[in-house]
Enzyme design. Structure first.
Site, PDB file in Angstrom:
ATOM      1  N   HIS A  20       0.876  -1.276   0.032  1.00 16.01           N
ATOM      2  CA  HIS A  20       0.101   0.059   0.084  1.00 16.01           C
ATOM      3  C   HIS A  20       0.829   1.073  -0.022  1.00 16.01           C
ATOM      4  O   HIS A  20       0.602   2.364  -0.593  1.00 16.01           O
ATOM      5  CB  HIS A  20      -1.036  -0.018   1.397  1.00 16.01           C
ATOM      6  CG  HIS A  20      -1.946  -0.988   1.299  1.00 16.01           C
ATOM      7  ND1 HIS A  20      -2.025  -1.893   2.311  1.00 16.01           N
ATOM      8  CD2 HIS A  20      -2.994  -1.243   0.445  1.00 16.01           C
ATOM      9  CE1 HIS A  20      -3.206  -2.559   2.449  1.00 16.01           C
ATOM     10  NE2 HIS A  20      -3.694  -2.468   1.205  1.00 16.01           N
ATOM     11  N   LYS A  44     -15.367  -7.239   5.544  1.00 16.93           N
ATOM     12  CA  LYS A  44     -14.425  -7.996   6.296  1.00 16.93           C
ATOM     13  C   LYS A  44     -14.500  -8.074   7.979  1.00 16.93           C
ATOM     14  O   LYS A  44     -14.729  -6.993   8.430  1.00 16.93           O
ATOM     15  CB  LYS A  44     -13.089  -7.572   5.935  1.00 16.93           C
ATOM     16  CG  LYS A  44     -12.962  -7.754   4.274  1.00 16.93           C
ATOM     17  CD  LYS A  44     -11.446  -7.085   3.989  1.00 16.93           C
ATOM     18  CE  LYS A  44     -11.077  -7.206   2.494  1.00 16.93           C
ATOM     19  NZ  LYS A  44     -10.043  -6.685   1.971  1.00 16.93           N
ATOM     20  N   ARG A  93      -3.289  -5.603  -8.167  1.00 16.09           N
ATOM     21  CA  ARG A  93      -1.878  -6.668  -7.953  1.00 16.09           C
ATOM     22  C   ARG A  93      -1.786  -7.552  -9.003  1.00 16.09           C
ATOM     23  O   ARG A  93      -0.729  -7.768  -9.851  1.00 16.09           O
ATOM     24  CB  ARG A  93      -2.168  -7.320  -6.689  1.00 16.09           C
ATOM     25  CG  ARG A  93      -1.861  -6.454  -5.469  1.00 16.09           C
ATOM     26  CD  ARG A  93      -2.284  -7.080  -4.332  1.00 16.09           C
ATOM     27  NE  ARG A  93      -3.870  -7.452  -4.224  1.00 16.09           N
ATOM     28  CZ  ARG A  93      -4.270  -8.082  -3.524  1.00 16.09           C
ATOM     29  NH1 ARG A  93      -3.483  -8.683  -2.390  1.00 16.09           N
ATOM     30  NH2 ARG A  93      -5.598  -8.396  -3.655  1.00 16.09           N
ATOM     31  N   SER A 131      -3.303  -8.355   3.098  1.00 11.29           N
ATOM     32  CA  SER A 131      -3.186  -8.112   4.624  1.00 11.29           C
ATOM     33  C   SER A 131      -3.473  -9.238   5.436  1.00 11.29           C
ATOM     34  O   SER A 131      -2.910  -9.635   6.183  1.00 11.29           O
ATOM     35  CB  SER A 131      -4.390  -7.110   5.049  1.00 11.29           C
ATOM     36  OG  SER A 131      -4.019  -5.707   4.317  1.00 11.29           O
TER      37      SER A 131
HETATM   38  N1  COA Z   1      -0.201  -4.133  -1.694  1.00 11.68           N
HETATM   39  C1  COA Z   1      -0.374  -5.153  -0.864  1.00 11.68           C
HETATM   40  N2  COA Z   1      -1.841  -5.640  -0.691  1.00 11.68           N
HETATM   41  C2  COA Z   1      -2.524  -4.818  -1.395  1.00 11.68           C
HETATM   42  C3  COA Z   1      -2.564  -3.900  -2.199  1.00 11.68           C
HETATM   43  C4  COA Z   1      -1.155  -3.766  -2.222  1.00 11.68           C
HETATM   44  N3  COA Z   1      -0.826  -2.536  -3.285  1.00 11.68           N
HETATM   45  N4  COA Z   1      -3.628  -3.440  -2.677  1.00 11.68           N
HETATM   46  C5  COA Z   1      -4.531  -4.200  -2.108  1.00 11.68           C
HETATM   47  N5  COA Z   1      -3.954  -5.207  -1.295  1.00 11.68           N
HETATM   48  C6  COA Z   1      -4.592  -5.847  -0.403  1.00 11.68           C
HETATM   49  C7  COA Z   1      -5.371  -5.620   0.789  1.00 11.68           C
HETATM   50  O1  COA Z   1      -4.326  -5.823   1.871  1.00 11.68           O
HETATM   51  C8  COA Z   1      -6.337  -6.428   0.872  1.00 11.68           C
HETATM   52  O2  COA Z   1      -6.020  -7.679   1.553  1.00 11.68           O
HETATM   53  P1  COA Z   1      -7.313  -8.565   2.201  1.00 11.68           P
HETATM   54  O3  COA Z   1      -8.217  -8.778   1.385  1.00 11.68           O
HETATM   55  O4  COA Z   1      -6.404  -9.958   2.840  1.00 11.68           O
HETATM   56  O5  COA Z   1      -7.594  -7.743   3.660  1.00 11.68           O
HETATM   57  C9  COA Z   1      -6.935  -6.502  -0.485  1.00 11.68           C
HETATM   58  O6  COA Z   1      -5.843  -6.530  -1.227  1.00 11.68           O
HETATM   59  C10 COA Z   1      -8.062  -5.561  -0.935  1.00 11.68           C
HETATM   60  O7  COA Z   1      -8.498  -4.814  -0.009  1.00 11.68           O
HETATM   61  P2  COA Z   1      -8.482  -3.365   0.380  1.00 11.68           P
HETATM   62  O8  COA Z   1      -7.216  -2.659  -0.880  1.00 11.68           O
HETATM   63  O9  COA Z   1      -8.131  -3.015   1.619  1.00 11.68           O
HETATM   64  O10 COA Z   1      -9.553  -2.944  -0.307  1.00 11.68           O
HETATM   65  P3  COA Z   1     -10.923  -3.649   0.160  1.00 11.68           P
HETATM   66  O11 COA Z   1     -11.322  -4.510  -0.842  1.00 11.68           O
HETATM   67  O12 COA Z   1     -10.990  -4.103   1.510  1.00 11.68           O
HETATM   68  O13 COA Z   1     -11.810  -2.104   0.380  1.00 11.68           O
HETATM   69  C11 COA Z   1     -13.286  -0.622  -0.039  1.00 11.68           C
HETATM   70  C12 COA Z   1     -12.867  -1.938  -0.547  1.00 11.68           C
HETATM   71  C13 COA Z   1     -13.371  -0.278   1.353  1.00 11.68           C
HETATM   72  C14 COA Z   1     -12.509   0.437  -0.862  1.00 11.68           C
HETATM   73  C15 COA Z   1     -14.895  -0.986  -0.518  1.00 11.68           C
HETATM   74  O14 COA Z   1     -15.126  -1.973  -0.208  1.00 11.68           O
HETATM   75  C16 COA Z   1     -15.815   0.217  -0.120  1.00 11.68           C
HETATM   76  O15 COA Z   1     -15.587   1.223  -1.029  1.00 11.68           O
HETATM   77  N6  COA Z   1     -16.701   0.316   0.674  1.00 11.68           N
HETATM   78  C17 COA Z   1     -17.455   1.440   0.917  1.00 11.68           C
HETATM   79  C18 COA Z   1     -18.743   1.030   0.909  1.00 11.68           C
HETATM   80  C19 COA Z   1     -19.137   1.148  -0.600  1.00 11.68           C
HETATM   81  O16 COA Z   1     -19.110   2.125  -1.153  1.00 11.68           O
HETATM   82  N7  COA Z   1     -19.588   0.033  -1.305  1.00 11.68           N
HETATM   83  C20 COA Z   1     -19.969  -0.084  -2.643  1.00 11.68           C
HETATM   84  C21 COA Z   1     -18.817  -0.134  -3.273  1.00 11.68           C
HETATM   85  S1  COA Z   1     -19.220  -0.379  -4.996  1.00 11.68           S
END
Ligand code: COA
Length: 165
Positions: A20, A44, A93, A131
């Site tokens: 990140h 999550k 990724r 993560s």
């Molecule tokens: N390096 C390492 N890991 C990475 C990464 C990077 N550059 N980019 C993403 N990841 C990993 C994260 O660690 C995470 O791992 P995990 O699944 O083991 O926790 C995964 O990839 C993706 O998670 P993250 O980037 O945290 O995004 P998310 O998918 O959890 O978050 C939100 C998504 C919060 C942005 C989305 O759910 C959201 O907008 N929620 C708000 C409600 C909403 O508007 N919903 C409608 C959406 S259309």
């Protein structure tokens, strides 16, 4: 290249990883400001509370200028409107991320046609990080030194120690 003003980098960040941070550093070359938006409403089951996730980001990005750390509840698009920002940044990724990200970007576009999602390819070395993977390694007492910033490494260790009976 003329820099655009600000971008929102949303996520669960449970916890923030070096992957990140790599995206944030590179985004700062393009944007004047990166707003790291920590989602409070997430499907999550997080290991860390929102407060802890924010604290880990703050500790990990000490000394970084032009970074704002914020939290949001509810829809990302409502948050973006409230902030008056119409650019969202997501890291990609692997090809597995693509479908999910496409779905999310299109749904967000439907909710707020003014808002664009832009993607940055996660650099090779970090593309296998997540993560969850890092938490699993830490839980099984593996070495996560080069996967998370040192404040996060300490907090994960402390968290798992406190969970042990
Ligand atoms: N390096 C390492 N890991 C990475 C990464 C990077 N550059 N980019 C993403 N990841 C990993 C994260 O660690 C995470 O791992 P995990 O699944 O083991 O926790 C995964 O990839 C993706 O998670 P993250 O980037 O945290 O995004 P998310 O998918 O959890 O978050 C939100 C998504 C919060 C942005 C989305 O759910 C959201 O907008 N929620 C708000 C409600 C909403 O508007 N919903 C409608 C959406 S259309």
């Amino acid at each position: 290249m003329k820099k655009k003003f600000a971008v929102i980098y949303p996520g669960t960040f449970d916890p923030i990883t070096i992957g990140h941070i790599n995206i944030i550093k590179r985004a700062l070359r393009i944007f004047n400001k990166v707003i790291i938006a920590v989602a409070e409403d997430t499907s999550k089951k997080t290991l860390f509370t929102t407060k802890e996730r924010v604290l880990m980001i703050k500790e990990s990005l000490k000394g970084y200028k032009n970074v704002e750390i914020d939290t949001f509840k509810g829809l990302l698009m409502d948050y973006a409107k409230k902030k008056g920002i119409n650019t969202i940044l997501r890291g990609l990724r692997t090809v597995q991320d693509f479908e999910y990200e496409l779905q999310m970007a299109l749904a967000n576009k439907k909710l707020n046609p003014e808002c664009e999602t832009i993607f940055m390819m996660t650099e090779g070395a970090y593309s296998y990080f997540s993560s969850s993977l890092i938490k699993e390694i830490a839980h099984l007492k593996g070495n996560i030194k080069n996967m998370v910033p040192s404040p996060v490494e300490k907090m994960i260790k402390r968290k798992f120690q406190s969970k042990e009976v």
